[in-house]
Every structure is written in C-alpha cells, then in structure tokens.
Design a protein around this motif. Structure first.
Motif, PDB file in Angstrom:
ATOM      1  N   SER A 297       0.831  -1.209   0.000  1.00  0.00           N
ATOM      2  CA  SER A 297       0.000   0.000   0.000  1.00  0.00           C
ATOM      3  C   SER A 297       0.860   1.252   0.000  1.00  0.00           C
ATOM      4  O   SER A 297       0.515   2.248  -0.636  1.00  0.00           O
TER       5      SER A 297
ATOM      6  N   ASP B 252      -5.648  -1.084  -5.029  1.00  0.00           N
ATOM      7  CA  ASP B 252      -5.156  -1.784  -3.836  1.00  0.00           C
ATOM      8  C   ASP B 252      -6.245  -2.670  -3.247  1.00  0.00           C
ATOM      9  O   ASP B 252      -7.266  -2.173  -2.786  1.00  0.00           O
ATOM     10  N   GLU B 253      -6.021  -3.947  -3.260  1.00  0.00           N
ATOM     11  CA  GLU B 253      -6.912  -4.908  -2.614  1.00  0.00           C
ATOM     12  C   GLU B 253      -8.398  -4.634  -2.709  1.00  0.00           C
ATOM     13  O   GLU B 253      -9.104  -4.614  -1.711  1.00  0.00           O
TER      14      GLU B 253
HETATM   15 MG   LIG Z   1      -2.164  -2.783   2.327  1.00  0.00          MG
END
Ligand SMILES: [Mg+2]
Ligand SMILES: Nc1ncnc2c1ncn2[C@@H]1O[C@H](COP(=O)(O)OP(=O)(O)O)[C@@H](O)[C@H]1O
Lengths: 298, 436
Positions: free
Chosen positions: B77, B182-183
C-alpha cells in the motif's frame, strides 16, 4: 473538384493530425522527495481549480442543507449578537460611537468579524475534516483551506445585505468610498487565510491546536474595535494597537467606506497589508512543508 | 518515446512511529523542550522509525498488468500511495507517464457530504478531466456501479459495498492511462469481485497500464503479466506471475508443514508415548512442494513408544479455515496400526489423502493418541498447511469454490435426441412438466 485534388488537399491535414497525436505525448509526472522549504506550485493549483469548485460546493452544502433554518443562520447569528451588544454597550454602558448609532456601528463590525472568525475557524479545522480525501487522492492540499475561506463569502454576502438595509434605514448615503469595500474584504480574507494556513498545518500535527483556536479568536475579537471605537484605546497604546492587529485597519476601513466614519485609513492599511502578506507567504511555506506528512499523520 | 509507464527508482519510505517520534500535542512539545532543550533532532533512535520501503525499483511498461504481492505490512500500500502522490518517498525517484487514477483500500477519494453524482465529477476533476469528458462516461459508471437509485444521495449514507462499487466504477471508467488498485477484492460480494477483475482485464486490453494488489493468487496468476513480490519493504522477487506466486506461497507456509522434536524428554507426550516428528507433503514431492486441490498428499506422524505392551491408537482430525472438521481418520483397518500391544520403539504412521478431495484453503491437523478408550495425548495444530487451487481448474472464475470438500465426481452427459419429433412431442412434453 477531382478526387485527387480532394485527397491532395486533405493529405497535409491527415499528416498533421498524426503528428499532433504523437506530439500530444502523455504528461510526465516526477515524484521526488522535496527537501527543506518549497514554494507553492502554481501550475498544480491551476490544473486542479475544478477541484476547488467542488470543495467550496461541499462546504456550502453542509452549511445550508443540513440545518433546519439553512441560510437564515447567516442572518440570525450576527443579528442576535448585534442585539445583545446593543442592549449592553449601547443602552446600558453607553459606549460613545460619535455620529453613528450604536446598532449600525456594532453590526458593521460584527459582519466583518463573523466572516473573518468563521473563515479562520473553518479552514483551520478543514484538513482534519477532509482526512478521507487527503489519504486517498492527490490534489494540492492548499485548496482545502482556500475553499473554506471562499465558502464563507456567501454567509458574508447575506449578512451584508442586512447591513445595507440597516444603513438605509438609519439614513446613511453611500459615497464613492464603497469601492474600497472589496479591497478591504480581500485583506480580511488574506489575513484569515494566512493565519489558518499556520493553524491548519499545526492542527494536523498537534491535536491541541484545535483547543487553542477558540481562545485565539476570542482574544482577537476583543483586540479589534468591534464593540467599541478604537478612539477609546489610550493614545500611547494606539500605534501599537494598530500595528500588532491588522484587523484594526480592516474594521475601521470598513466603517469609513460604508458609513463615512472617521478618517480615511492610510498608512495603517498599508502596514496591515504588508503584515498580511508576510503572514501569508510564511504560512504558505510552512503549509507546503507540512503538506508532505499530512497523509501520514492524520 | 519510451514505453515505460511507471519507473520507480530506488524508492525508500521511512515512517515515524512510536510515541516520541512526533509530538502529539503542543504541550508535549513544550514540556519536552523544557526538560531537554539541547536534544538533537534525529537522536530519537532507530526503533521509532520504520522502513516501509527500502530501495525499491520497479518498471512497468505501457499496457502491462503488474501485480504486487506480499504479506501484510510488506509495503504494498505504501508503494501505491507514493505512486498516487498521497505520501512522499523519503528518497528515490518515480516517473509516471500518463494520467494515474487510483483506488486505494476501502473507500476512495469521496467527499462524504457530496452525492454520488457530485463525487464522480469531483474524482474526474482530480484526474484532470474536463466536465464534458466526465459527462460522456457518467452513465457507464452508474450502470457498472449498480447504485442508480442512490446516485443523488450523499455518499455518507452508502453502505460500504455501494461505496466500493461506485469507487471502482469511477476508477476504472474514468480511463486513466495508469490504473492503480489496492486490494479491491477484500470487500464486496463475489459477483462484484468477478466483475471488477473482468473490468481490470478489459482495461489492460485497451492498452492501458494496471498495477494492482490482491491476496487472490489465482487472479494474480490469471490477470498479471508480471508480479513483484515485496517482503519487508524490499523486492524479494520479480518475474512471470506463475513463478513468483508459486515461490511466494511456498515461502509463506513451509514453516508449519513439519515439526520435529529431537529430545524425547521434552517432546509432547506421556511416560508411555512421546512425539518425534510430523510432516505433510505431496505424495511424490518434498516438504517444499506445493499441495494443490489435485495432488494426493501424505501426513506422517512419528512417535516413540517408551514401554512395551501399552495399547495405543492414533487418530487425526483435519480442520478447515472455518474450524469445521473436514474428516477424522485413524489406522483402524491397518493391522499394524490398530490398537494392540506394540514393542517399544519409534513408530511412523502415514496417512494418505487422495487428490481431488479437499477444497482450497488453509488446513490444520490435530493428532490424538488414545489408550483404552481415553485420549492420552492431544496435539492441536500439529500441522498447518495450505491447499492451493489449481489454476487449470477454474475456467476464468476467481471466487471461492463453495463447499467443505471439492471432490471430482463422475458426471456424464449423453445426447438423448434431436429436436423433439412431432410424434414424440406429447410424451416428452409430459416428461419435462414441472409439478404445479
Ligand atoms: Mg495494504
Ligand atoms: N502512516 C503510517 N505511519 C506509520 N507507519 C505506517 C504508516 N502506514 C504504514 N505504516 C507501516 O508501514 C509498513 C508497510 O505498510 P503497508 O504499505 O500498508 O503494507 P501492506 O499494504 O503491504 O500490508 C507497515 O509496517 C505499516 O505498519
């Protein structure tokens, strides 16, 4: 026209189009750590001006859509304060305000002050308030306090209408001096922005700055000639009073421009403007310095 | 013209953590300065700062799909935040060619007070788009996000699922040249996840660049051309997705696939029995080889019997991630293993589990040793291992296959007849009729 000729005429434009699309290269962004003090990135600000519009809109929406009385607050609040002060200082204590009736005197000060203190309050807390945006997308963070300062102008405009009504009611005739009003408001906005740049950046890092702001605003209020005329300040303190507090010049100038009260402000406004400028530039640098860590600490 | 979309050169990020790294209040700052006015800056010590990234260099070409994997806290991240200009690198340089749009973790750059519609325009403005450009894509965004009914409601009233859907739709449809995600798969329902992955695939096909983080290794292998594995802020490996994912998965789980107790005196057990070793491995592989849903694998348990003539019977229970017992089993039909007297010595039980039985996921095995109807030794978590999905099984579907087990069952499909002939129609019609 023959087909060949048509083609020959179009060909240069086709080639030009192709070249243009190649030249319209993708913009390149370079990300590097900034060291020390960095100046404001003006190109960045221009590129993101559309974002400013939405930030202002969001502020206004919160302010007017989510209270029962909405925009009426912009009138109720200063008028209520005016009434209270008129009763205590106009009728009971009888503060001398020369030719100007106390209600007009105090209300003109309050209208300026409400804008100034509101903008200061709002924009000092704005960074913390916009945490969600700050930690998820990039745009110049400077736009956030600027948006608060601009949004406050709407409240000011509404209250200003009431003030105009009041001056007409009390029989004041506008003079050419009213053209100084926008400049005076610009000065007030600049001072508010400059101070809130300092405070908002400090507020992100030190959580107790939030508690300090109301105290500062309160002290500043009494240090500004709103409920009393600056002529009440003893002569030997007078110069210091005007020099330390740039809002003295703004409020006196405002009364002069609108009501024709007192001397036209001269040197004192120049000094105030210079002071505002110094505060603004230093505030911008400090803000830019802290901007780097905003997303990490909020 | 270079065809590099993102160039990350030796990027490091140092985070200040711990109490004294920064003063939380002015009061702290003042009292500290008063008590130690000559304190030098930066003397606060190493444990108060943390290198989230250290000398990371990555290059992504235009039109490439790059996956980022790594365990929690590896710095994935942080890297995406630096690319999105949310946070500055401590050192190093990043060059980005083209407009970069990002979707970082849950909830994006939405102003909670603004409506969904206004936020779409705000995000477009943040991407540097003109209003007319945004207007052209608006309907598409709303349709993809499935939040039509709430598009004029402030987003603070949105559920996290709606928030996520709109956020993804905005990020993917505003057509940045580089999409950073991100995810996204951590939230949202399975069907939306599938839609998002599909969309990311499309984005890549239109020649744009995608950088994304996911814990869904199948999606990684399927969608990414290349994968970068971050470990403790450094690039551990980078290369073709299949290879890197497989190395990453082995690296992250091998620790629990074997346990050895060298000294019988301290090993778990009683005066009669002491554990020696336990391991799990593919039937024809080593401890390091991955186990997939297709591979038969064996679990081995070794223990010392310390006194002759004790009656012992081992059994195991296999638990899945949800703590459900998938099966219990013991060597009941093995004449050597069933409960009878054994001479003292080292014994090994081997339990073979066929392929095409377990679903994918983490498993833990518990070992029980019983004697005369009592459990004399119970060892939970004696083995912890991952059964990976086999990518060839998925036909493009990346969600979890439902079920505790995933057996390969016999199916047959026969051709019965062509278009019902007029003669046979009444009969076949009756055959298909649903009872009212
Ligand atoms: Mg992360
Ligand atoms: N704002 C922050 N302040 C201090 N430490 C942080 C901050 N953000 C992340 N970290 C630390 O940096 C490391 C990397 O975090 P992150 O990039 O979020 O990892 P990942 O996304 O790979 O799970 C972690 O150890 C995390 O605790």
């Amino acid at each position: 026209m023959s087909p060949e000729k048509q083609l020959a005429e179009r060909l240069p434009s086709v080639v030009a189009d192709r070249l243009r699309s190649q030249a319209a290269d993708l913009p390149t962004t370079v990300i590097q750590p900034t060291h020390g003090w960095a100046p404001v990135n003006l190109r960045d600000l221009a590129q993101f001006r559309e974002v400013l519009y939405f930030l202002v809109w969001s502020e206004l929406k919160v302010r007017y859509k989510q209270t029962v009385l909405g925009a009426a607050w912009a009138i109720i609040h200063p008028v209520a304060i005016m009434l209270v002060f008129t009763i205590f200082f106009g009728l009971v204590v009888r503060v001398p305000t020369g030719d100007i009736p106390y209600p007009v005197f105090v209300f003109s000060g309050i209208v300026v002050w409400t804008y100034f203190s509101g903008a200061l309050n709002q924009s000092s807390n704005s960074l913390v308030q916009y945490e969600r945006l700050i930690t998820k997308v990039y745009f110049p963070r400077l736009l956030i306090p600027v948006a608060s300062i601009i949004a406050g102008l709407v409240d000011f405009a509404i209250a200003f209408m009431v003030l105009i009504g009041m001056t007409i009611f009390f029989g004041f005739m506008p003079t050419a001096a009213v053209f100084a009003l926008p400049l005076l408001m610009l000065l007030a906005a600049t001072i508010a922005l400059a101070v809130s740049l300092w405070l908002s950046a400090l507020n992100v890092q030190y959580r107790d700055v939030k508690l300090l702001i109301p105290v500062l605003v309160q002290v500043w209020f009494f240090a500004t000639p709103i409920i009393y005329p600056s002529s009440l300040v003893p002569d030997r303190w007078h110069t210091l009073y005007e020099l330390v507090n740039p809002m003295v010049g703004v409020v006196n100038g405002f009364r002069w421009a609108l009501l024709g009260a007192g001397e036209p402000p001269g040197m004192i406004l120049v000094v105030s403007a210079l002071m505002a400028l110094v505060l603004l530039v230093s505030g911008l640098y400090y803000f830019r310095r802290m901007e780097r860590i905003f997303a990490d600490v909020v | 013209m270079s065809d590099i979309a993102v160039r990350v050169e030796d990027v490091s990020k140092l985070y200040q953590i711990g109490k004294r790294a920064r003063h939380d209040t002015l009061r702290d700052l003042i009292s500290e300065k008063m008590s130690d006015p000559f304190q030098r800056r930066g003397s606060s010590g190493a444990e108060e700062s943390l290198w989230a990234l250290r000398d990371v260099s990555v290059e992504v070409e235009h039109g490439e799909v790059l996956g980022l994997i790594g365990s929690n806290g590896a710095g994935k991240s942080t890297l995406l935040k630096i690319l999105s200009r949310i946070t500055e690198p401590t050192s190093g340089r990043v060059e980005i060619r083209g407009r970069l749009g990002s979707l970082l973790e849950v909830g994006t750059g939405f102003d909670p007070e603004l409506t969904g519609r206004e936020n779409v325009y705000l995000n477009g403005a943040i991407l540097g788009m003109k209003r007319s450009e945004i207007r052209r894509r608006f309907d598409e965004i709303v349709e993809f996000s499935e939040v039509e009914r709430f598009i004029d409601t402030p987003v603070k009233r949105y559920s996290s699922g709606m928030h996520m859907r709109l956020a993804f739709a905005v990020a993917a449809h505003l057509e940045p040249d580089i999409l950073v995600v991100d995810e996204v798969l951590a939230v949202g329902d399975a069907s939306f996840q599938r839609k998002c992955l599909g969309k990311m695939g499309n984005v890549a096909q239109t020649g744009r660049t995608v950088l994304f983080v996911s814990h869904n290794m199948l999606a990684m292998e399927d969608l990414c051309d290349r994968v970068v594995w971050l470990r403790d802020g450094c690039v551990a490996e980078e290369g073709p997705s299949g290879t890197v994912v497989s190395n990453y998965l082995q690296g992250s789980f091998s620790a629990d696939t074997e346990q050895v107790w060298e000294d019988p005196a301290t090993a778990p057990g009683t005066d009669d029995v002491r554990l020696r070793r336990a391991c799990v491995r593919p039937e024809d592989g080593t401890l390091q080889s991955p186990i997939t849903v297709r591979t038969p694998f064996v679990m081995e348990f070794e223990y010392w019997i310390l006194r002759p003539d004790v009656h012992l019977s081992p059994s195991i229970a296999l638990y899945n991630e949800q703590g459900i017992v998938v099966f219990t089993s013991g060597p009941a039909f093995d004449p050597e293993g069933s409960e009878r007297s054994h001479p003292a010595g080292l014994y090994r039980h081997t339990c073979r589990v066929p392929g095409d039985l377990l679903n994918d996921g983490m498993y833990q095995a518990a070992l029980y040793i019983g004697s005369n109807g009592r459990t004399v030794l119970q060892q939970d978590n004696i083995l912890v291992f991952d059964v990976r999905d086999a990518i060839e099984m998925r036909h493009g579907w990346h969600g979890k296959w439902n079920g505790v087990v995933r057996p390969m069952l016999d199916w047959s499909t026969e051709f019965v007849e062509a278009e019902p002939s007029p003669a046979s129609r009444p009969e076949s019609r009756r055959h298909w009729e649903v009872p009212q």
